[in-house]
Design a protein around this motif. Structure first.
Motif, PDB file in Angstrom:
ATOM      1  N   GLU A 169       1.063  -1.148  -0.017  1.00 34.99           N
ATOM      2  CA  GLU A 169       0.063   0.248   0.020  1.00 34.99           C
ATOM      3  C   GLU A 169       0.808   1.221  -0.071  1.00 34.99           C
ATOM      4  N   ARG A 170       2.146   1.185   0.611  1.00 34.56           N
ATOM      5  CA  ARG A 170       3.035   2.083   0.711  1.00 34.56           C
ATOM      6  C   ARG A 170       3.541   2.785  -0.811  1.00 34.56           C
ATOM      7  N   ARG A 171       3.943   1.478  -1.442  1.00 32.03           N
ATOM      8  CA  ARG A 171       4.501   1.890  -2.626  1.00 32.03           C
ATOM      9  C   ARG A 171       3.676   1.822  -3.766  1.00 32.03           C
ATOM     10  N   ARG A 172       2.352   1.676  -3.870  1.00 36.63           N
ATOM     11  CA  ARG A 172       1.440   1.424  -4.699  1.00 36.63           C
ATOM     12  C   ARG A 172       1.117   2.706  -5.222  1.00 36.63           C
ATOM     13  N   PRO A 173       1.368   2.906  -6.705  1.00 39.52           N
ATOM     14  CA  PRO A 173       1.320   3.966  -7.241  1.00 39.52           C
ATOM     15  C   PRO A 173      -0.471   4.082  -7.587  1.00 39.52           C
ATOM     16  N   PRO A 174      -1.142   5.363  -7.728  1.00 43.21           N
ATOM     17  CA  PRO A 174      -2.485   5.462  -7.856  1.00 43.21           C
ATOM     18  C   PRO A 174      -2.827   4.874  -8.979  1.00 43.21           C
ATOM     19  N   SER A 175      -4.123   4.077  -8.976  1.00 43.47           N
ATOM     20  CA  SER A 175      -4.624   3.435 -10.220  1.00 43.47           C
ATOM     21  C   SER A 175      -4.757   4.236 -11.327  1.00 43.47           C
ATOM     22  N   PRO A 176      -4.355   3.918 -12.507  1.00 43.66           N
ATOM     23  CA  PRO A 176      -4.452   4.471 -13.802  1.00 43.66           C
ATOM     24  C   PRO A 176      -6.006   5.099 -14.029  1.00 43.66           C
TER      25      PRO A 176
END
Length: 250
Positions: free
Chosen positions: A241-248
């Motif tokens: 969750e910390r490294r996950r970029p925003p969903s396109p």
């Protein structure tokens, strides 16, 4: 085996499969390119692979290489031979998604991050089981090896590349303790493919990651299976969750 392919037609009737840089083993190049094409949807479920002659021309290889590549695709659950209809592409439900080549293609073509989300959830579940087992059965020598990996993480917390490698080492050493060889093997495959994705390497809070590993270590040291399981599961999910970029945006 030529009867397993549809009758040749004009090359223009078939999608062009983009060949990767030529590898020493030509079949590896062909299989990787075809897997990518199927995962991307260039070759849709229910469609036939292009005929041997077409694939030979596109890849610049012999019929033998194409036939062997088709066998590899069938072993991975991506295609099946249909009498009189050629080699048909199967739907995703039939794919062996733990196969390294298939998983790599899924991650590489994961536009919505859904595959990485699922991968992290599965990895969290399996590593939680591994940590639980490690806490119950670790030996003093195994604990010391795990402590060494944790100390390396502490020493490199300001050096992200070295910290990342120490992080990998910590998880590997937990896996070495478990008696669940299957879970450990699957986790190694999942983690290896996740790390190949640039989206998995976005900067995260290393000090927080270190504290999460310290919690896992403390539970294993204390021989507390419940806490080790909970700590590892929380670490894997929270780290993603910390490294996950925003969903396109769609």
């Amino acid at each position: 085996m030529s009867e397993t392919f549809a009758a040749p037609g004009p090359v223009a009737e078939y999608p062009t499969i983009a060949a990767r840089t030529r590898a020493p083993r030509l079949g590896v190049t062909v299989v990787s390119a075809l897997v990518d094409a199927i995962v991307r949807g260039d070759l849709a479920p229910g469609s036939s692979l292009p005929p041997e002659a077409v694939l030979c021309e596109q890849f610049g290889v012999s019929r033998t290489v194409i036939r062997e590549s088709a066998k590899r695709l069938e072993e991975k659950g991506l295609v099946t031979v249909a009498q009189g209809r050629g080699t048909l592409v199967l739907p995703p439900a039939s794919w062996n998604m733990v196969d390294a080549t298939v998983l790599a293609a899924l991650v590489a073509n994961d536009a919505t991050l859904g595959v990485l989300d699922e991968l992290s959830a599965v990895r969290a579940a399996l590593e939680a089981v591994i940590a639980r087992d490690a806490a119950a059965r670790r030996t003093p020598a195994e604990l010391e090896r795990l402590r060494e990996a944790l100390e390396l993480m502490r020493a490199t917390v300001d050096d992200e590349p070295r910290f990342s490698q120490a992080d990998v080492e910590f998880h590997q050493r937990v896996g070495e303790i478990t008696s669940n060889r299957l879970a450990d093997s699957i986790v190694r495959t999942l983690f290896a493919e996740a790390r190949e994705s640039a989206r998995f390497h976005l900067h995260s809070q290393l000090d927080v990651t270190l504290r999460e590993h310290e919690r896992v270590f403390a539970a294993i040291e204390a021989r507390d299976p419940d806490e080790a399981e909970a700590a590892m599961r929380a670490h894997i999910l929270d780290a993603w969750e910390r490294r996950r970029p925003p969903s396109p945006k769609r």
